[in-house]
Design a protein around this motif. Structure first.
Motif: not given
Length: 252
Positions: A165-167, A237-238, A242-246
């Protein structure tokens, strides 16, 4: 010029990139980014080490399976002679306001209808700073179903799931062998992201590629008709992804 070259070289279409840093080294990401550069008709600036001046060119094609890209004739003409002599160049440009550059080496110079073009090594690395708002982030850990409908004469129901996904757009994995045309608009698409109601939108197809080994079709598209509230839901959601990936990277 490019249509003529297609008869000389043929190459598959590839998806747009998942860019995660300043130096892109993953081959799939490199090829995908090169395709965006080609599709945007970016004017390239070509330079040779230890030589003053810059020369103009354009990217005419990307042929991953053969390990080369095709560049248009360098102008002014002095660039052509310099490339033939020095063999190696640096290519730079700007894609949607973002600078990129890469090194490449000449494999072969050819001519078509009196115009030169060059088979160059596929870059091993591209220096590129992706803008945060354009990130495509993989939706790992999520099982987000996709349903779509081809309009007009096709009236074909499409089923699959969201891959990234992207914005501004979405990457999909479709269950069947589907051939979608670049620029085609799917008028009715639906996804259901975690914690949200169904999100409806239309999508412009940017690429479509069938994976013979996995027997699925990869599709990338840009949102067309989508309401602001749905875009805000996607953005939230993105942000979570992103926080989960960080956190994952921090633990690693």
């Amino acid at each position: 010029m490019f249509k003529a070259l297609q008869k000389v070289f043929r190459g598959p279409s590839k998806p747009p990139p998942l860019i995660t840093g300043h130096r892109v080294r993953d081959q799939e990401q490199i090829v995908s980014l090169l395709i965006q550069i080609h599709q945007a008709h970016v004017l390239l600036s070509v330079s040779v080490a230890d030589h003053e001046g810059h020369f103009s060119s354009a990217l005419l094609g990307i042929y991953e399976e053969h390990g080369f890209v095709v560049l248009d004739e360098l102008t002014p003409e002095a660039g052509h002679r310099l490339l033939l002599r020095e063999q190696k160049v640096e290519v730079a440009g700007r894609l949607e306001g973002v600078e990129f550059r890469f090194d490449t080496r000449l494999q072969e110079a050819r001519e078509k209808s009196g115009i030169a073009f060059y088979k160059m090594d596929l870059p091993q690395e591209i220096h590129y700073r992706q803008r945060r708002k354009d990130f495509r982030i993989q939706s790992r850990g999520l099982t987000t179903r996709f349903h779509g409908l081809r309009g007009k004469g096709q009236r074909q129901i499409l089923k699959g799931y969201v891959n990234d996904l992207s914005r501004k757009g979405i990457g999909l994995i479709l269950q069947d062998h589907v051939h979608l045309v670049q620029g085609e608009v799917l008028p009715s698409c639906i996804i259901k992201l975690p914690g949200t109601e169904e999100i409806a939108f239309s999508m412009e197809v940017r690429f479509c590629r069938y994976n013979q080994q996995q027997q699925v079709t990869r599709v990338g598209g840009r949102f067309r008709d989508i309401d602001p509230q749905s875009l805000r839901k996607i953005s939230r959601v993105i942000n979570r992804l992103e926080r989960a990936n960080a956190r994952r990277l921090h633990r690693g």
